[in-house]
Design an enzyme around this catalytic site. Structure first.
Site, PDB file in Angstrom:
ATOM      1  CG  ASP A  31      -2.021   1.005   1.157  1.00 58.92           C
ATOM      2  OD1 ASP A  31      -1.726   2.221   1.112  1.00 58.92           O
ATOM      3  OD2 ASP A  31      -3.188   0.587   1.149  1.00 58.92           O
ATOM      4  CB  ILE A  32       1.120   4.277  -2.135  1.00 57.54           C
ATOM      5  CG1 ILE A  32      -0.313   4.773  -2.192  1.00 57.54           C
ATOM      6  CG2 ILE A  32       1.485   3.484  -3.371  1.00 57.54           C
ATOM      7  CD1 ILE A  32      -0.578   5.783  -3.299  1.00 57.54           C
ATOM      8  CG  HIS A 100      -8.231  -2.415  -2.818  1.00 52.63           C
ATOM      9  ND1 HIS A 100      -9.145  -1.634  -3.490  1.00 52.63           N
ATOM     10  CD2 HIS A 100      -7.865  -1.704  -1.724  1.00 52.63           C
ATOM     11  CE1 HIS A 100      -9.313  -0.490  -2.839  1.00 52.63           C
ATOM     12  NE2 HIS A 100      -8.560  -0.512  -1.749  1.00 52.63           N
ATOM     13  CG  HIS A 102      -6.689  -2.588   2.905  1.00 51.62           C
ATOM     14  ND1 HIS A 102      -5.774  -1.584   2.711  1.00 51.62           N
ATOM     15  CD2 HIS A 102      -7.828  -2.192   2.284  1.00 51.62           C
ATOM     16  CE1 HIS A 102      -6.336  -0.617   2.004  1.00 51.62           C
ATOM     17  NE2 HIS A 102      -7.583  -0.977   1.724  1.00 51.62           N
TER      18      HIS A 102
END
Length: 136
Positions: A31-32, A100, A102
């Protein structure tokens, strides 16, 4: 159709993104904006807008594969998979309109703000178990 950043990553059109794991069905990358020391996203290669796009019990296989792949990746890095949080943002509280999952670990070390953003089974974030039950 408007371009989707996660579709671009899955199609290897985003060279700056490091793929941590890939198979025929999904990709995993960092994750960015990490909410934990280890924060990864598992993204199906087939585009679904969100968990609300899933409506069949057969989608349970996809959910299970996303979770298993994330756990395998964390485990391969020596991370305790039992001190991790797995789940999905619930629309409209999603930053990228592509399904998506996490995975964040260690969950016990997440900051107060991260625990609020990823608060399990809130209006904006759902655990994998919640989504599984919702699909049944």
């Amino acid at each position: 159709m408007k371009s989707c950043i996660f579709c671009d990553i899955a199609e290897k059109k985003s060279p700056e993104t490091v793929i941590e794991f890939e198979n025929d069905e999904l990709i995993i990358f960092k994750d960015i904006r990490p909410a934990a020391k280890h924060h990864f996203l598992a993204v199906p290669k087939v585009h679904y807008d969100s968990v609300k796009s899933l409506n069949k019990e057969e989608h349970l296989v996809l959910i299970n594969n996303l979770e298993t792949s994330l756990k395998d990746l964390l485990q391969s890095r020596g991370v305790d998979v039992n001190d991790a949080l797995y789940g999905f943002h619930w629309p409209p509280f999603i930053s990228v309109k592509h399904l998506h999952m996490h995975a964040m670990a260690p969950a016990s070390e997440m900051t107060f703000m991260s625990r609020m953003v990823f608060r399990p089974n809130s209006l904006w974030f759902s655990t994998v178990d919640y989504v599984r039950n919702w699909l049944k």
